[in-house]
Design a protein around this motif. Structure first.
Motif, PDB file in Angstrom:
ATOM      1  N   GLY A  79       0.801  -1.229   0.000  1.00  0.00           N
ATOM      2  CA  GLY A  79       0.000   0.000   0.000  1.00  0.00           C
ATOM      3  C   GLY A  79       0.830   1.274   0.000  1.00  0.00           C
ATOM      4  N   LEU A  80       2.150   1.133   0.150  1.00  0.00           N
ATOM      5  CA  LEU A  80       2.985   2.330   0.344  1.00  0.00           C
ATOM      6  C   LEU A  80       2.896   3.368  -0.786  1.00  0.00           C
ATOM      7  CD1 LEU A  80       6.345   1.498   2.139  1.00  0.00           C
ATOM      8  CD2 LEU A  80       4.543   3.072   2.820  1.00  0.00           C
ATOM      9  N   PRO A  81       2.957   2.978  -2.048  1.00  0.00           N
ATOM     10  CA  PRO A  81       2.914   4.001  -3.111  1.00  0.00           C
ATOM     11  C   PRO A  81       1.659   4.864  -3.026  1.00  0.00           C
ATOM     12  CG  PRO A  81       3.550   1.880  -4.006  1.00  0.00           C
ATOM     13  CD  PRO A  81       3.187   1.644  -2.594  1.00  0.00           C
ATOM     14  N   VAL A  82       0.505   4.254  -2.765  1.00  0.00           N
ATOM     15  CA  VAL A  82      -0.744   5.027  -2.711  1.00  0.00           C
ATOM     16  C   VAL A  82      -0.711   5.968  -1.505  1.00  0.00           C
ATOM     17  CG1 VAL A  82      -3.260   4.826  -2.513  1.00  0.00           C
ATOM     18  CG2 VAL A  82      -1.975   3.116  -3.795  1.00  0.00           C
ATOM     19  N   LEU A  83      -0.291   5.423  -0.352  1.00  0.00           N
ATOM     20  CA  LEU A  83      -0.242   6.242   0.866  1.00  0.00           C
ATOM     21  C   LEU A  83       0.728   7.411   0.685  1.00  0.00           C
ATOM     22  CD1 LEU A  83      -0.202   3.302   3.426  1.00  0.00           C
ATOM     23  CD2 LEU A  83      -2.026   4.992   3.182  1.00  0.00           C
ATOM     24  N   LEU A  84       1.811   7.145   0.013  1.00  0.00           N
ATOM     25  CA  LEU A  84       2.810   8.180  -0.238  1.00  0.00           C
ATOM     26  C   LEU A  84       2.236   9.263  -1.151  1.00  0.00           C
ATOM     27  CD1 LEU A  84       5.795   8.372   0.625  1.00  0.00           C
ATOM     28  CD2 LEU A  84       6.409   7.546  -1.628  1.00  0.00           C
ATOM     29  N   GLY A  85       1.486   8.828  -2.152  1.00  0.00           N
ATOM     30  CA  GLY A  85       0.828   9.755  -3.080  1.00  0.00           C
ATOM     31  C   GLY A  85      -0.087  10.707  -2.309  1.00  0.00           C
TER      32      GLY A  85
END
Ligand SMILES: Cc1cc2nc3c(=O)[nH]c(=O)nc-3n(C[C@H](O)[C@H](O)[C@H](O)COP(=O)(O)OP(=O)(O)OC[C@H]3O[C@@H](n4cnc5c(N)ncnc54)[C@H](O)[C@@H]3O)c2cc1C
Length: 651
Positions: A636-642
């Motif tokens: 989930g990191l890329p979305v949360l980072l976005g």
């Protein structure tokens, strides 16, 4: 039977010098060297490797190679070439064929079996042979010189072994099978069809679904008569139609006998002083025609005789053989029990024509497997069938696609196999037992074989033993020092991050306030983009297996250290960016996910760095679990980072 229950003045008497009897004698020699043992065998020679008789006959092995290479303990009184004719249970004695009596404290029957000869006319003609022992092999060896046409009756394991051995450039060999496929007890229709092809390619003719009515000839066999009336002209006939357990001794002594001598889970017969092991024994209605179950029974019998409490609960026997250079493997159930059986089969046929594999799965568990042709996973498959392991949907999918149940990396190194995985198929010795022997100081193939019996039957597992005997449990990983240091550093920082926030300065009169690092927009942007860069690099390096360019620049071990250093850098810049605070709402979820990925990654690094000091099983388990956490946390990191970047700029 405990040793204190029988007088040690009376020896343990073992009858039968086949592999099962031999294993009892060896185990007694190891576990109770002071126990007197008398060992009878009616064959005139010292123990030899029955399994290799076909290699001897085919000229692929010499006599020295098939004589047992595991020694007989010095204390054993061997009486080879002497048949035991009778058991006098009342007196506790056996009587040999010369009439001499020998008292026993405990008796082990390991009388094996003989070739089953069907009651058809002509079986006693000259030129008709069975193939069971060394004297049969010697007679057949002499026969190969003059045989022009040999008919083998029986298309099972033994028949095909005999056919292979008799095949010479000048000898036509025809195998006749009563059923409608070869090796019907081990293979399904499709597997048998693959084997059939290989057998025919090797120059052996196969006749299926043919019943033999008799053998004709005047004094000497000249043809085999089929039920259809057809006569196959030949000069030699080999009968390979199964085995008959040697139960006569037990029967005459009044012991219960079915197909074999009935034994319980302690390998005792109805008489507590008498054990039976190997092909002469029947356990839970089952008589095994293979060597490994007999060896398991022998180990239990010896353990009981030495006062142990081992139990024998039955075997799921695996068949491994090489028919005319074609590997055949089979374990567990071969077919479904009919249309109502919920078992499901998955097939894989190699598109290059290299072989066929099939697994049978019932209620998610592996219950049987077979293969014609090479299959590197067979030791693991054996362990999975024996332990009834679950096979996940993705494994089934992989099997249907590429014929493998596990990823490539799992199958290779024998030191990474589960402790229960069988290394030596003939003796059923597992990786765990070999590891225990290694801990006891057995660090060579010979020492491992003498201690566990592994590699002493067909010898095909010796390369694996060599790998295991190589010293330390696992070799030290390259760059393990750096991996360990950076991994520990990253783990420590990530843990600190979770439990501890960097405090704000408690006075305003400072030349430089460090809280500016996570409060000042410029600093925050610098650390934020640094973290993003570290994450991107980590993701790219994570793809190194698929990115061949990276592999060319530096090897795997090098990039692994870079990966861990970047992990350490990431957790450092994250701490600078946030002051060691987890944030709120989605930011908190993102921080926790990143920290979970960092901690699991650091754990993998430390375990890999210390693999040479840890048990291979522990390394394997920790690596597998931590990798799952690592992957799940990263998801989930890329979305949360976005979201985080969006929020920082727009709100
Ligand atoms: C050619 C060939 C190839 C084989 N290949 C394989 C294979 O690839 N894999 C596999 O698992 N199995 C294979 N087998 C089967 C394997 O050899 C047997 O399962 C194994 O030998 C059984 O061991 P055992 O000790 O129980 O009996 P046996 O090996 O039959 O030994 C019993 C011994 O006891 C002796 N004996 C019997 N009665 C008396 C008595 N009254 N007094 C004294 N001695 C007595 C017999 O003469 C014999 O020497 C093969 C067999 C043959 C013949």
């Amino acid at each position: 039977m405990r040793p204190d229950q029988f007088s040690t003045a009376r020896p343990v008497v073992v009858v039968g010098s086949g592999p099962a009897g031999h294993r009892v004698v060896q185990a007694l020699g190891r576990q109770a060297p002071a126990l007197p043992v008398v060992w009878y065998g009616d064959e005139p020679w010292a123990p030899y490797n029955r399994i290799k008789l076909s290699s001897l006959l085919a000229g692929d092995a010499r006599w020295e190679e098939i004589t047992a290479d595991s020694p007989i303990p010095d204390t054993v009184d061997t009486r080879f070439g002497l048949r035991v004719a009778r058991i006098d249970r009342a007196a506790g004695e056996v009587v040999d064929m010369r009439g001499a009596r020998q008292a026993y404290g405990a008796l082990v029957l390991a009388t094996g079996s003989r070739a089953h000869v069907p009651a058809i006319p002509g079986v006693d003609l000259a030129g008709v042979f069975t193939f069971r022992d060394l004297s049969d092999a010697q007679k057949l060896q002499a026969r190969t010189v003059r045989s022009r046409v040999t008919v083998v009756i029986g298309g099972g394991l033994l028949g095909l072994e005999a056919a292979r051995a008799m095949r010479r450039f000048h000898t036509r060999v025809i195998a006749i099978e009563h059923g409608n496929r070869l090796m019907p007890r081990q293979l399904d229709d499709e597997g048998a069809a693959w084997l059939h092809k290989a057998v025919v390619e090797a120059g052996i003719e196969v006749r299926l679904a043919e019943a033999v009515k008799g053998i004709e000839g005047r004094g000497e066999a000249s043809g085999v008569v089929l039920r259809s009336g057809e006569v196959i002209a030949c000069d030699t006939v080999i009968i390979a139609t199964g085995i008959s357990p040697n139960v006569e001794l037990a029967l005459r002594a009044g012991l219960p006998v079915g197909r074999g001598i009935r034994i319980d889970d302690t390998t005792r017969t109805a008489d507590p002083c008498i054990h039976a092991v190997g092909e002469c024994a029947e356990h839970n209605g089952e008589v095994y025609g293979l060597v490994a179950p007999g060896l398991e029974q022998a180990a239990v019998a010896a353990n009981r005789l030495c006062g142990g409490d081992a139990v024998y609960t039955g075997s799921i026997a695996a068949t491994h053989l090489k028919v005319m250079g074609c590997k055949v493997f089979s374990i567990g159930e071969v077919e479904r029990y009919g249309a109502a059986d919920p078992a499901r089969a998955r097939h894989f046929a190699d598109p290059d024509g290299d072989g066929y594999r099939r697994v049978l799965i019932r209620q998610g568990r592996l219950v049987g497997a077979q293969a014609v042709g090479p299959w590197a996973e067979t030791p693991r498959v054996q362990e999975a069938v024996r332990s009834g392991r679950r096979i996940g949907p993705w494994q089934r999918l992989r099997f249907s696609r590429i014929g493998q149940l596990w990823p490539d990396t799992d199958a290779g190194d024998v030191r990474l196999w589960p402790a229960e995985a069988t290394v030596c198929n003939c003796t059923g010795v597992t990786r765990g037992q070999l590891e225990a022997a290694r801990q006891r100081g057995c660090n060579s193939i010979v020492a491992l074989g003498a201690d566990t019996g592994a590699g002493t039957v067909c010898g095909s597992c010796r390369p694996l033993l060599a790998e295991l005997a190589d010293g330390a449990a696992l070799p030290a990983a390259r760059g393990w020092g750096a991996l360990n240091a950076f991994g520990l550093g990253a783990a420590l920082l990530a843990l600190l991050y979770v439990v501890f926030a960097i405090p704000f300065p408690d006075t305003a009169e400072l030349a430089w306030r460090w809280d500016a690092l996570w409060r000042d927009s410029l600093y925050k942007q610098i650390s934020g983009y640094s973290a993003l860069a570290a994450m991107t690099l980590l993701a790219l390096i994570g793809l190194r297996k698929r990115w061949t360019r990276l592999a060319r620049v530096w090897d795997f071990a090098g990039w692994r250290v870079v990966h861990v250093v970047l992990g350490l850098a990431l957790v450092t810049v994250m701490a600078v960016h946030t002051g060691g605070r987890l944030g709120h709402n989605l930011d908190r979820v993102m921080s926790l996910a990143a920290l979970a990925a960092l901690l699991s990654g650091a754990l993998i690094a430390v375990v890999v760095a210390r693999q040479h000091q840890l048990a291979p099983g522990t390394v394997r388990r920790v690596q597998r679990s931590a990798t799952w956490v690592h992957i799940l946390a990263l998801w989930g990191l890329p979305v949360l980072l976005g979201f985080h970047v969006l929020k920082a700029y727009y709100f």
